[in-house]
Structure formats: C-alpha cells, structure tokens
Motif scaffolding. Structure first.
Motif, PDB file in Angstrom:
ATOM      1  N   LEU A 125     -52.606 114.657 -84.567  1.00 24.70           N
ATOM      2  CA  LEU A 125     -52.355 115.434 -83.361  1.00 24.70           C
ATOM      3  C   LEU A 125     -53.478 116.444 -83.138  1.00 24.70           C
ATOM      4  O   LEU A 125     -54.106 116.921 -84.072  1.00 24.70           O
ATOM      5  N   ARG A 126     -53.702 116.771 -81.868  1.00 25.72           N
ATOM      6  CA  ARG A 126     -54.727 117.735 -81.499  1.00 25.72           C
ATOM      7  C   ARG A 126     -54.133 119.143 -81.550  1.00 25.72           C
ATOM      8  O   ARG A 126     -53.046 119.387 -81.003  1.00 25.72           O
ATOM      9  N   SER A 127     -54.814 120.037 -82.211  1.00 26.38           N
ATOM     10  CA  SER A 127     -54.323 121.406 -82.338  1.00 26.38           C
ATOM     11  C   SER A 127     -54.332 122.105 -80.989  1.00 26.38           C
ATOM     12  O   SER A 127     -55.185 121.822 -80.129  1.00 26.38           O
ATOM     13  N   GLY A 128     -53.367 122.987 -80.789  1.00 26.28           N
ATOM     14  CA  GLY A 128     -53.311 123.765 -79.567  1.00 26.28           C
ATOM     15  C   GLY A 128     -52.675 123.072 -78.387  1.00 26.28           C
ATOM     16  O   GLY A 128     -52.528 123.668 -77.313  1.00 26.28           O
ATOM     17  N   GLU A 129     -52.267 121.804 -78.534  1.00 22.54           N
ATOM     18  CA  GLU A 129     -51.635 121.076 -77.446  1.00 22.54           C
ATOM     19  C   GLU A 129     -50.158 120.842 -77.764  1.00 22.54           C
ATOM     20  O   GLU A 129     -49.753 120.822 -78.927  1.00 22.54           O
ATOM     21  N   ASN A 130     -49.349 120.663 -76.731  1.00 23.85           N
ATOM     22  CA  ASN A 130     -47.908 120.505 -76.871  1.00 23.85           C
ATOM     23  C   ASN A 130     -47.579 119.273 -77.718  1.00 23.85           C
ATOM     24  O   ASN A 130     -48.019 118.165 -77.406  1.00 23.85           O
ATOM     25  N   VAL A 131     -46.810 119.482 -78.794  1.00 22.40           N
ATOM     26  CA  VAL A 131     -46.489 118.393 -79.710  1.00 22.40           C
ATOM     27  C   VAL A 131     -45.623 117.346 -79.036  1.00 22.40           C
ATOM     28  O   VAL A 131     -45.862 116.131 -79.166  1.00 22.40           O
ATOM     29  N   ARG A 132     -44.608 117.785 -78.279  1.00 20.48           N
ATOM     30  CA  ARG A 132     -43.702 116.820 -77.639  1.00 20.48           C
ATOM     31  C   ARG A 132     -44.443 115.927 -76.664  1.00 20.48           C
ATOM     32  O   ARG A 132     -44.208 114.708 -76.603  1.00 20.48           O
ATOM     33  N   GLU A 133     -45.359 116.511 -75.903  1.00 29.73           N
ATOM     34  CA  GLU A 133     -46.131 115.709 -74.957  1.00 29.73           C
ATOM     35  C   GLU A 133     -47.045 114.727 -75.678  1.00 29.73           C
ATOM     36  O   GLU A 133     -47.223 113.585 -75.218  1.00 29.73           O
ATOM     37  N   GLN A 134     -47.629 115.145 -76.795  1.00 26.84           N
ATOM     38  CA  GLN A 134     -48.491 114.227 -77.548  1.00 26.84           C
ATOM     39  C   GLN A 134     -47.674 113.080 -78.130  1.00 26.84           C
ATOM     40  O   GLN A 134     -48.116 111.922 -78.104  1.00 26.84           O
ATOM     41  N   TRP A 135     -46.486 113.400 -78.670  1.00 27.53           N
ATOM     42  CA  TRP A 135     -45.612 112.337 -79.184  1.00 27.53           C
ATOM     43  C   TRP A 135     -45.276 111.347 -78.073  1.00 27.53           C
ATOM     44  O   TRP A 135     -45.304 110.133 -78.275  1.00 27.53           O
ATOM     45  N   LEU A 136     -44.928 111.866 -76.909  1.00 28.07           N
ATOM     46  CA  LEU A 136     -44.532 111.004 -75.800  1.00 28.07           C
ATOM     47  C   LEU A 136     -45.674 110.086 -75.386  1.00 28.07           C
ATOM     48  O   LEU A 136     -45.460 108.886 -75.138  1.00 28.07           O
ATOM     49  N   THR A 137     -46.875 110.613 -75.311  1.00 25.96           N
ATOM     50  CA  THR A 137     -48.019 109.786 -74.938  1.00 25.96           C
ATOM     51  C   THR A 137     -48.194 108.627 -75.918  1.00 25.96           C
ATOM     52  O   THR A 137     -48.452 107.482 -75.509  1.00 25.96           O
ATOM     53  N   ILE A 138     -48.030 108.905 -77.200  1.00 23.37           N
ATOM     54  CA  ILE A 138     -48.164 107.857 -78.212  1.00 23.37           C
ATOM     55  C   ILE A 138     -47.014 106.856 -78.094  1.00 23.37           C
ATOM     56  O   ILE A 138     -47.218 105.640 -78.151  1.00 23.37           O
ATOM     57  N   ALA A 139     -45.800 107.365 -77.920  1.00 20.13           N
ATOM     58  CA  ALA A 139     -44.621 106.501 -77.893  1.00 20.13           C
ATOM     59  C   ALA A 139     -44.608 105.562 -76.696  1.00 20.13           C
ATOM     60  O   ALA A 139     -44.047 104.459 -76.762  1.00 20.13           O
ATOM     61  N   LYS A 140     -45.217 105.972 -75.597  1.00 21.84           N
ATOM     62  CA  LYS A 140     -45.224 105.123 -74.399  1.00 21.84           C
ATOM     63  C   LYS A 140     -45.945 103.803 -74.632  1.00 21.84           C
ATOM     64  O   LYS A 140     -45.710 102.831 -73.899  1.00 21.84           O
ATOM     65  N   SER A 141     -46.798 103.744 -75.638  1.00 20.60           N
ATOM     66  CA  SER A 141     -47.525 102.507 -75.920  1.00 20.60           C
ATOM     67  C   SER A 141     -46.747 101.579 -76.851  1.00 20.60           C
ATOM     68  O   SER A 141     -47.257 100.516 -77.226  1.00 20.60           O
ATOM     69  N   CYS A 142     -45.519 101.966 -77.219  1.00 18.16           N
ATOM     70  CA  CYS A 142     -44.738 101.203 -78.198  1.00 18.16           C
ATOM     71  C   CYS A 142     -43.511 100.566 -77.551  1.00 18.16           C
ATOM     72  O   CYS A 142     -43.065 100.971 -76.484  1.00 18.16           O
ATOM     73  N   ASP A 143     -42.971  99.567 -78.238  1.00 20.42           N
ATOM     74  CA  ASP A 143     -41.795  98.865 -77.729  1.00 20.42           C
ATOM     75  C   ASP A 143     -40.508  99.634 -78.006  1.00 20.42           C
ATOM     76  O   ASP A 143     -39.593  99.644 -77.179  1.00 20.42           O
TER      77      ASP A 143
END
Length: 381
Positions: free
Chosen positions: A71-89
């Motif tokens: 994860l990138r420091s200083g950025e919203n964790v929930r939004e980063q998780w969501l971006t990653i999860a959108k690429s998954c089934d």
C-alpha cells in the motif's frame, strides 16, 4: 480465478499507527491468519493481497500464485483495498468489528459491485453488536446468557436484575462486562458484584451473566455455487484465563480481566453434537443462507440444557489456523467453481458439512498464531 484477501493488520489497517506501537502479539495473530488464508486460496486461484510495506512480512516465502501489493503511504486504505479488489472475482475481508471497520469495508466493496464472501447485511449488523446479538438469539429461542445494556433502562441508582434478557445464568455469581463491538477478549472484565458491573458500565458496553462451563467455538462456512451449501467445521475448545485487574483501582478488588490464550481441538466426539446443535440453530435462523465465514462462540455446561451461545462473529476467527490442520480438505475450495462436482456425478460439492474427514491428531494453537500438532493417541491412525 482471482481472489482478493485483505487482512486488517497485515494489509495496512494500522497505517496511521507507527509500526513500533502495533501490538506484536496481535500482528503475529493476524499474520498467522493471513498466511493460512492466502496459502489455501493459492492452491486453486491467484491470490491478490494488500500488505503494509513497513512490516517486513517476508512475502518471498509465499506461493508463486500470490501477488502482494504494497500500500502507498498517506493514501486512504479502504480506497486502495477497493481498487485492488475490483480486479478480482471474489473478495474476503478479515477485519475487527470495532468502530465498524469490518462492516464499513464490506459495505464499500458491495456498493462498488465487488463479490464479497461475507454474511448478508442484516446478519452483519446483528453479529457486529453483541447487544443486538443477544436480542436476536432471544427472539429465535436460542439459549444465551442473561444480558443487560443501557437500553435495558439501567441506572446506577435503580438497577434491577429483572431488566436483563436471556434465559441462562439467572443464578450467576459472576458477571462479564465487554464492549458491544469488541473483538476477541479485548476489554473484557469480570465482576463478582452485579451492581458494580452495571452501574459503571459505559454506554457502548453490555453485561452478561458468567456461565460456568467450558468455552468452545465452531467455524461455519457457506456460499458455494449453491448458496445453501454449508460446512460445519470440527468444534474446538477456547483457552482463556482470568487475571486480576491491573488498573490500580484499589476499590474494585472483585474485578479481573479475561485473556484469550489460544485453543485446541477437535473436542471430544460426545460433545461435538452439542456444539453442532447450537450452530444449526443459529444458521437456520439467519435471514439469508450463509455466504462466507461465521464463528459461533458457546459455553458447554455440565448438562446439555445449560449449553448456550455467547457470541456470533461475522468473519473468520483465529481458530482457522488450527482447524485447517484437523481436516484433510482445503476448506476454501467450497468457493472454487472448478471443483463443483464429485467424480460420482451425484451433484454434491467436494466438501459438505457431513463429509469432512477429521484427523485423529490433537491440534493446539496460541493467540499469537503458533500451531502445535500432537501425535495421534495410541490405537488411532
């Protein structure tokens, strides 16, 4: 197939906390669950998982089919998780109910169209608040300890035990106070005096009768191609110990805290059916068929009629690290669409609640994730 696995501690949930201030024991517990999950899912899928780059998680030891994304420091964790999860089934989230961390993450994912392995919204809300859980259990005639909360109209000067709900523990000699959205044994306090427990209760806490017996738990999985599929894992013991309150408050000499130290299992055969009976009562009463993990904490009394449900956890629990060693199947394969049918073409899935092959070894684990596999008893194989 791509599976997102997000574990709160390992995946950056503590990004706003300096790494030196993160509990080492909680981190080891989270690390054990995270490694177990990604290893099991990686046997049949590509796993994509966020990690906190500050924690040095030794991702080089992961299977080749596991993709770790710092994860990138200083950025919203929930939004980063969501971006990653959108690429998954499908996606699996492991987070505490405290401060609605779990519920908020699941709601965010679902609103974005991510297929999350989690309970329905009504069950999630019920199980994330222990007062709602107690009322729900009562409504469905499932035995649970007598329970009090501020909503029971308690006051410091006018507290009455008759204001509680729940049929078990009417003659209790001890009482447990805990956060309504607590996780594990965090902030659980045991009192010898009921009025003290209730009159000093914060608004976000509840009080329950202390039930004499042995604490146990059972992990249930649901949600394969046919969402009514259900896997009831072997029931296990919970190991807890009481310790005197170290708050320094000399007045409360009758106070101690509860510490979860780990578990062991499977429990004795003759007691398994009693835990399964309680688990089946819970799952039958759910508003929708179970999808994902559900942990059910119980106490087994000296008599079957004293057995009761203490809590319902709408997520994976630490016991998974031991339970996965008790059986010969990969539990996560219930969600593998490529393994839907048995070779006998009977239409049954490869894993169902009645077909788990349980090993004869006793498995023990600590709250920090250490697992010990003991040899079978003489005569077992």
């Amino acid at each position: 197939m791509r599976v997102f696995v997000g574990e709160f501690l390992c995946g950056g949930g503590m990004a706003s906390t300096h790494e030196d201030q993160i509990s080492s024991s909680l981190l080891r517990e989270g690390l054990a669950m995270w490694r177990a999950l990604v290893t099991d899912f990686a046997e049949w899928a590509q796993v994509v998982t966020p990690i906190d780059p500050r924690l040095n998680l030794r991702v080089d030891r992961m299977p080749d089919s596991v993709v770790c994304i710092p994860l990138r420091s200083g950025e919203n964790v929930r939004e980063q998780w969501l971006t990653i999860a959108k690429s998954c089934d499908i996606a699996l989230v492991v987070a505490p109910e405290t401060d609605d961390e779990l519920g908020g993450m699941i709601q965010t994912f679902r609103e974005a169209g991510v297929d999350v392995l989690a309970t329905d919204l009504a069950t999630l809300r019920m199980a994330s608040d222990k007062w709602f859980t107690a009322k729900w259990l009562m409504e469905h005639a499932i035995p649970t300890p007598q329970t009090w909360a501020m909503e029971s109209n308690l006051t410091a000067s006018e507290a009455r035990r008759s204001n509680g709900i729940g049929p078990i523990g009417l003659d209790a000699k001890r009482w447990v106070r805990k956060p309504r959205d607590g996780c594990g044994s965090d902030s659980i306090v045991v009192f010898d005096d009921w009025k003290s427990a209730c009159s000093t209760m914060p608004s976000n806490n509840l009080v329950q009768a202390w039930i004499e017996g042995r604490p146990a738990s059972v992990l249930v999985l649901g949600g394969a191609i046919e969402v009514s599929d259900l896997v009831i894992c072997p029931a296990v013991w919970q190991h807890c110990r009481l310790r005197e309150d170290d708050s320094g408050n000399a007045i409360q000499t009758d106070v101690c805290t509860v510490c979860y130290t780990g578990g062991s299992g499977p429990i004795e055969t003759e007691l398994q059916s009693r835990v399964v009976s309680l688990a089946e009562q819970v799952t039958r009463a759910l508003p929708e068929p179970l999808r994902g993990f559900l942990g059910i904490d119980v106490v087994l009394g000296d008599r079957m009629e004293d057995d009761c449900v203490i809590e319902i956890n709408p997520r994976l629990t630490t016991s998974y690290i031991g339970i996965r060693q008790m059986i010969n199947e990969n539990l996560t394969s219930i969600w593998n669409p490529s393994a839907v049918r048995n070779s006998d073409t009977s239409g049954e899935r490869r894993i169902t609640g009645r077909q788990l092959r349980v090993r004869t070894n006793q498995i023990r684990w600590t709250s920090e994730g250490d697992v010990q596999i003991e040899p079978p008893l003489d005569g077992d194989s």
